[in-house]
Structure formats: C-alpha cells, structure tokens
Design a protein around this motif. Structure first.
Motif, short mmCIF file in Angstrom:
data_model
loop_
_atom_site.label_atom_id
_atom_site.label_comp_id
_atom_site.label_asym_id
_atom_site.label_seq_id
_atom_site.Cartn_x
_atom_site.Cartn_y
_atom_site.Cartn_z
N LEU A 76 48.65 38.89 34.58
CA LEU A 76 47.32 39.19 33.96
C LEU A 76 47.08 38.36 33.02
O LEU A 76 46.08 38.12 32.19
CB LEU A 76 47.39 40.49 33.62
N ASP A 81 47.68 53.69 30.68
CA ASP A 81 47.49 53.44 29.10
C ASP A 81 45.98 52.66 29.21
O ASP A 81 45.89 51.44 28.47
CB ASP A 81 48.62 52.42 28.78
N SER A 82 45.23 53.34 29.51
CA SER A 82 43.82 53.05 29.64
C SER A 82 43.42 51.72 30.21
O SER A 82 42.27 51.18 30.03
CB SER A 82 43.05 52.75 28.00
N THR A 83 44.30 51.07 30.88
CA THR A 83 43.89 50.05 31.85
C THR A 83 43.53 50.43 33.30
O THR A 83 44.61 51.02 33.62
CB THR A 83 45.28 48.89 31.63
N PRO A 93 40.60 45.97 31.15
CA PRO A 93 41.63 45.99 30.34
C PRO A 93 41.46 47.37 29.61
O PRO A 93 42.69 47.87 29.03
CB PRO A 93 41.31 44.86 29.28
N ASN A 94 40.31 47.95 29.04
CA ASN A 94 40.47 49.11 28.46
C ASN A 94 38.92 50.04 28.70
O ASN A 94 38.08 49.52 28.41
CB ASN A 94 40.36 48.82 26.82
N HIS A 118 40.11 44.12 37.11
CA HIS A 118 40.94 44.26 35.95
C HIS A 118 40.13 44.83 34.78
O HIS A 118 39.15 43.98 34.18
CB HIS A 118 42.06 43.39 35.57
N ASN A 159 52.47 43.40 33.15
CA ASN A 159 51.47 42.49 33.18
C ASN A 159 51.33 41.90 34.69
O ASN A 159 50.49 41.04 34.75
CB ASN A 159 51.92 40.98 32.38
N ARG A 201 50.77 48.13 39.82
CA ARG A 201 50.99 47.29 38.62
C ARG A 201 52.26 47.69 37.96
O ARG A 201 52.79 48.83 37.80
CB ARG A 201 49.90 47.99 37.58
#
Length: 441
Positions: free
Chosen positions: A258, A200-202, A215-216, A213, A242, A239
């Motif tokens: 996170l 999901d883009s993370t 996030p996007n 990490h 969170n 992962r």
C-alpha cells in the motif's frame, strides 16, 4: 630486617604484613600428593576419559536442546489429543432463521460491553442480526439490493461492514454501539464484490478486474485501485499491515504494498505454480486466502487443491503443506474457516460435506471412508425431518451430508470458553460444539 609484630605475619612475595588468621596452612609433599589423589577421585573423567569433558556453554546448549525437544514432543502430543477430541464432536444445535433467501454469509462477534451479536446475509440481499438475548430471532435489518446476494460480512472495532455482489456495489456500515445506525456507501466504478477484508477502518474489496483499497470508511475520499495481471476478477483478499494479498479468477496470487503507487501491478507470487502450463492449461481460480502462522499463506483453489505457501520465498512454487481430501470443481462459494488459535482449518466441500485438518501437521479430522458410507445412505433435509431420531445424523459435522454445499462457516469462542463451528445451509444455521459429546450418541 623484618620485625615480628604481634598478631601479624610478613609475606615476602607481596612485601607486606597480613593477619595471622589469613595465613595459609603449610602443605607437605605427602599432603600435596594426598590432595591430588582426592581431587583425581572426585574428577575421574578429567584424567581417565578426556573425551567426555564438556565446557559449560556446551552443557547449557545440550540442556536447552533437551528442554526444547521435550517441549516439542509435548506440543505434538497435545496436538494429537486435540485432533482426536475435535474429531469426536457430537453435540450440536440449530436455528431456522426464516430468512427471505438462502444464507450466504454468517458472522459472530462479542463486543467490549460483553454483548454477543450474530449476523447473517442471504441471496436476496437481506442482512439480519440477533443477540444471545433474542434466542435465535433474526429480524431483517436492511436490504442492500434485491437482485444481489450478500457476499461478505466483516467486523472490526465498533463497525460491521456488509457487501453485496452485483452491478451496483453498496456497502453497509453499521455502528455496533448505536442501534439502528447504518450508513450506505455506493461505489459507481466498483462491481461484483465477492470478498472483503476489514480492519481498523480500512476496507479492501475484491471486485471485478481489481481490488479496491478504502483507507478509512469513516472519511469520504478517494479510493485506491490495486490492479493485477490481466485485470482478472478478484475472488479472495487478505491483509497484513501494509501488504495486501489477492487471489484471482485466472489463478494468480498478487501481493500489493500500500506504500507503493497503485499504478504498479504488485508482485506476482508463486508464479511457476499459478500460471498457464506448457500445454496451455488454465490455472484454477483462487477462492480463499488467509495468512497463518506468521509467514504461511493458506490457499484454496476451485480444483479442490488446498495448501499453504511460504510468503518469504515468493518464487518457490512447492507447497509447505497440502491438505488432502477437499472436494471442489466448479463451486465458487464454499465456506472455509480457521479456529481462533489457528490450529485447525475447516472447509465445506462441493459434495455437501465439511472436512477439517490440523494446520500444523496436515492430518485430517474426518474419516472419508466411514463418512462416505453414512452420507450415501441419506441426505439430510430439515423439511422432511419429523422425528427426533433424524437429528442424530447431524451430530458430527464431519459425518453430515447437508442439503446443499455449505457457503459460509465460522469458528467462535463462546463466553464459557467453548469453541463452536457455525455452518449455514439454505435457511438453517447449525452450531457444533467442538470437542463436546452428546449423551444420546
């Protein structure tokens, strides 16, 4: 005085009239005795064997237990049948990729438009792709770094993320919906990326001294560093929403939330097992982490141990299940994968062989006694294979001795419903159709 009304009778106890049709018939003493005897014959256990009586709730509970027991037995039987079926695999094919270097990573996916794409990376930093329509043609797409190997290939949604190992960390993001559209991202403070997790883009990177990490990946911004005890190099990441799990060179497993500031070192899991012993023995490096069956964490270490641990009990150091027979002592890059249903785990060994186990029972798919005899007879080399008879040695993934330890594997579900185990060794990609048999065997 009660009056007689045609078609009605008067009930003295209830002090009102009722229709004659609803009037109960008179019961005599003899009839009452007869009814009691008949009732006692219908329910003998009530009067003669009171210990057999059960309440409705107890009956329902016992019935549910019986049904659940039957369902459990059926699942065990299906698991045993599936185990034998997978172990009997003898159908395979292969693709000689003509890559510039040896294969280090493989990944396959089927997009929403129904197109299946396969990707490989090599130890020269090259990234290749092909589709089913290209019939195993592997044109090179991009070179991340000529002196670094491709360390991971992950796909989520419409993006494919490729990372490389080395002093200069570059991440290639390819849009699966737009051919030829690839973005390169450089991280100056991140080095030696060995593992990644992308969803999901993370993006989570396992790097030198820390995890990273992002996030996007579609939006430029600051990254979050996930520190661990002793700032050890991260070899494995996974992962769950969170929560981020990291496995380190020093043998520690850390869980990061996170939602908590990155200055925290996270929670050290199973510390009693993954810490130095009283004799100052150094724990073995954690090479692979994967959450399976909700709360179970599959862990593989460099000393050859492969177990599952219950993440609900972070202080408990006893494994939930042990998968015996995995071979490793010093090799950091060995392929490990699960089938899409999380029923089986497959692991490549330092002895050039692939082994498999049931995740639910721990029972092995392979037979070490028979496989070791066939493997010691000859080691397979595609370059020296000149006759079709030599290919019979490849037919079972559990009886094949590959030219080198297999660094990458994946189990895919093809469009026809079949499960395929992919294994890359040197410049060749092997595909085993799990549970299918060749007529020539």
């Amino acid at each position: 005085m009660v009056k007689d009304l045609p078609g009605f009778y008067f009930d003295i106890e209830r002090n009102r009239y009722f229709p004659l049709s609803s009037r109960p018939s008179p019961v005599t003493a003899e009839g009452s005795s007869t009814q009691r005897n008949a009732l006692s014959r219908k329910r003998p256990c009530v009067e003669t064997e009171p210990w057999l009586t059960t309440t409705p709730s107890a009956t329902v509970h016992r019935t549910r237990n019986l049904l659940s027991s039957e369902a459990l037995n059926q699942r065990i039987l299906n698991s045993q049948i599936n185990l034998v079926t997978q172990a009997s695999t003898s159908r395979f094919d292969f693709s000689q990729t003509a890559s510039f270097g040896n294969i280090t990573e493989f990944c396959s996916t089927t997009s929403e438009d129904g197109l299946t794409r396969r990707y490989i990376g090599d130890d020269k930093g090259w990234f290749y792709t092909c589709t089913v329509a290209q019939m195993y043609m592997w044109p090179p797409e991009i070179n991340l770094h000529s002196l670094s190997q491709v360390s991971s290939i992950k796909i989520s949604g419409h993006n494919c993320v490729t990372t490389c190992f080395g002093p200069f960390t570059k991440v290639a993001v390819q849009d699966l919906h737009a051919s030829g559209r690839t973005t390169l991202i450089t991280f100056n403070q991140v080095h030696d990326v060995r593992a990644s997790h992308f969803q999901d883009s993370t993006l989570i990177l396992g790097a030198k001294g820390k995890a990273v990490h992002i996030p996007n990946i579609d939006v430029s911004g600051s990254v979050q560093y996930l520190r661990n005890h002793q700032n050890s190099d991260i070899f494995a990441v996974d992962r769950d929403k969170n929560l981020v799990y990291t496995g380190a060179r020093n043998g520690s497993i850390t869980r990061h939330d996170l939602r908590v500031p990155s200055e925290k070192n996270g929670q050290w899991l199973f510390q009693s097992r993954f810490s130095a012993g009283k004799d100052n023995t150094v724990p073995s490096s954690v090479l692979y982490l994967k959450l399976v069956q909700d709360s179970q964490l599959l862990v593989s270490q460099m000393n050859g141990e492969m177990c599952t641990y219950d993440t609900r009990f972070p202080m408990k150091y006893t494994p939930s299940r042990i998968f015996r027979g995995h071979r490793n002592s010093v090799t950091q890059k060995l392929g490990i994968c699960l089938d899409p249903g999380n029923d089986f785990v497959f692991a490549a060994g330092e002895d050039h062989r692939i082994r498999g186990w049931s995740l639910r029972t721990g029972k092995a798919l392979h037979d070490d006694s028979s496989a070791s005899a066939s493997a010691s007879a000859t080691s397979i080399s595609l370059a020296s294979s000149s006759s079709c008879s030599n290919w019979t040695q490849f037919r079972s993934p559990f009886k094949t001795s590959f030219p080198t330890p297999v660094p990458t594997m994946q189990v895919t579900e093809e469009r026809d419903g079949s499960l395929c185990l992919w294994a890359g060794s040197q410049q060749t990609l092997y595909r085993y159709f799990l549970g299918q048999y060749s007529r020539e065997t």
